[in-house]
Structures are given as structure tokens and as C-alpha cells.
Design an enzyme around this catalytic site. Structure first.
Site, PDB file in Angstrom:
ATOM      1  N   HIS A  94       0.844  -1.195   0.000  1.00 55.61           N
ATOM      2  CA  HIS A  94       0.000   0.000   0.000  1.00 55.61           C
ATOM      3  C   HIS A  94       0.880   1.246   0.000  1.00 55.61           C
ATOM      4  CE1 HIS A  94      -2.844   3.069   1.348  1.00 55.61           C
ATOM      5  NE2 HIS A  94      -3.798   2.265   0.915  1.00 55.61           N
ATOM      6  N   GLU A 166      -3.855   2.110  -7.245  1.00 51.69           N
ATOM      7  CA  GLU A 166      -4.217   3.226  -6.376  1.00 51.69           C
ATOM      8  C   GLU A 166      -3.289   4.405  -6.662  1.00 51.69           C
ATOM      9  OE1 GLU A 166      -3.490   2.501  -2.233  1.00 51.69           O
ATOM     10  OE2 GLU A 166      -1.430   1.978  -2.662  1.00 51.69           O
TER      11      GLU A 166
END
Length: 248
Positions: A94, A166
Site C-alpha cells: 500500500h 491506487e
């Protein structure tokens, strides 16, 4: 047909009590959808969340893990420990881990291999910064990440890996890539998978979009051909908002 997957990343939010309340609020509706629903809880809530979910179709996810089995790694947790708790999915790479904890593509690769070894399903996160986007480097950045992150990953393992695109500039900012832009990048990721493996794998691997996804834009995003789901941050903290995305 790729089954849509909506994963809520709670980050450093929700106590155990709040976790149990949330599960109680979404369980019935989440059970009746054809979407795969994943809750990525804080470590402290995983055990109780698993008990609360019971035989539910909702899957349990964790937000990070170490690539070693055990050892002197203060504050870390292993894939084996997560598996013992009943975790199904694991977020790896992430942008906040990369940005704040200096996680590199090399460590991401190690984590993916260890997760697969322990039968955890990785959600691999990739994406570019605003500076890289403005410099027209998005594809270069994505290609470098995918190349290193999936180094040594066998074709048979790809069925157990979800990829989340993302764009870092869209996380927690309220900014969102247009559905067309997101689909364009995700189609490129699918092309990279095709080049590395084959058509069969590239057409079956599920690729999510993450970055200020909310009920208001979920339908438009999910209607894009190559987008198979969403990695949801802030909107996953409220039951009604999360269900609004799940029921896109």
C-alpha cells in the site's frame, strides 16, 4: 467472468467494539450480493472479527505482514500468525507503507511470496505520485512496480493475487481519477500481465481501483470494462457508505 471484489481498508481505525458493530450492520446485505467483500481490519480486531463473521461470505483481510516466519522484528507480524487467525487476504505494498515505512518493491516481492506460501491471498497495491503523473511517467512507474513485485511469481499463483491500482495523488485527497483514466491504466496493467504470463491469466486476474471511491462514483468506476472492484479507504468506515459501494 471475473467476480467483483470490494475491499475496505480501515487503516488505523476502529476498536474491537466498533469492528463488531460494523460487521453487525453490514452482514445481512453483504451476504446477498454477488460481490466478494473483504474487510481489512487492524491487527487488534482480527481475532474478534473472525469470530463475528463465522460462516459469513465476508472475507477477512490484514493490512501488512513481514516476509520472515519469525525472529527479532519488533512490532511485526508474520503470515503464519495471520493465517492462524483466519485471515484470507493481505494488503501488500500500500502506498502508505511505501511512503511512511520505506517499503520497497523488493520487500513487496518477498511479502507476496511469503503470503502465497502461507495460503494468504495478496492484494498488491501499485500506483504513481502526482509528480510522476504530471511528468507522464505513470506507465513507466507501474511497469517497474509490476516487474519487480511479481518477480519469480509462478503462473499458477496469479489466480490467488488481486492487484489494486491506487494513484497516490487520489488517496485521502478527495480527488479521483476519472473512470476512463483509471480503466486506461488498469488495462495497461492487464497488458503487462499478459506479456509476463499469457492471455488466460491476464483475462482472469482481478484488478481493483483505489482512490477516494465512494457511493457516488462507484457505479461509474465499476462499469468500466477492465475494473473488477475497489479498494476503499475512508468510505469503508461507515456501514451505509460501504454498502453503497458494495451494492453498486
Amino acid at each position: 467472468m471475473r467476480k467483483p471484489i470490494i475491499a475496505g481498508n480501515w487503516k488505523m481505525n476502529k476498536t474491537v467494539a466498533e469492528t463488531l458493530q460494523f460487521i453487525n450492520e453490514i452482514r445481512d446485505q453483504a451476504e446477498t450480493t454477488d460481490v466478494e467483500v473483504v474487510l481489512c481490519c487492524p491487527f487488534t480486531a482480527l481475532s474478534e472479527a473472525k469470530k463475528a463473521l463465522g460462516a459469513s461470505k465476508i472475507k477477512l483481510g490484514a493490512q501488512n505482514m513481514h516476509w520472515e516466519d519469525n525472529g527479532a522484528f519488533t512490532g511485526e507480524i508474520s503470515a503464519e500468525m495471520l493465517k492462524e487467525l483466519g485471515v484470507d487476504y493481505i494488503l501488500i505494498g500500500h502506498s502508505e507503507r511505501r511512503q511512511y515505512f520505506n517499503e520497497t518493491d523488493e520487500t513487496v516481492n518477498k511479502k507476496i511470496k511469503k503470503a502465497l506460501e502461507q495460503k494468504l491471498m495478496p492484494i498488491l497495491c501499485v500506483g504513481e505520485t502526482l509528480q510522476e503523473r504530471e511528468a507522464a511517467q505513470t506507465f513507466d512507474v507501474i511497469k517497474n512496480q509490476i516487474t519487480i513485485d511479481l518477480e519469480g511469481i509462478l503462473p499458477d499463483s496469479m489466480k490467488d493475487i488481486v492487484i489494486a491500482y491506487e494513484p497516490i495523488w487520489a488517496i485521502g485527497t478527495g480527488k479521483t481519477a476519472s473512470s476512463q483514466d483509471a480503466n486506461h491504466v488498469i488495462a495497461y496493467i492487464r497488458q503487462l500481465i499478459q506479456e509476463k504470463y499469457d492471455d488466460g491469466i491476464s483475462e482472469t486476474v482481478r484488478i481493483q481501483y483505489g482512490g477516494s471511491v465512494k457511493p457516488e462514483n462507484a457505479t461509474e468506476i465499476m462499469n468500466e470494462e477492465d475494473i473488477d472492484g475497489a479498494l476503499v479507504g475512508g468510505a469503508s468506515l461507515k456501514a451505509d457508505a460501504f454498502l453503497g459501494i458494495v451494492n453498486f
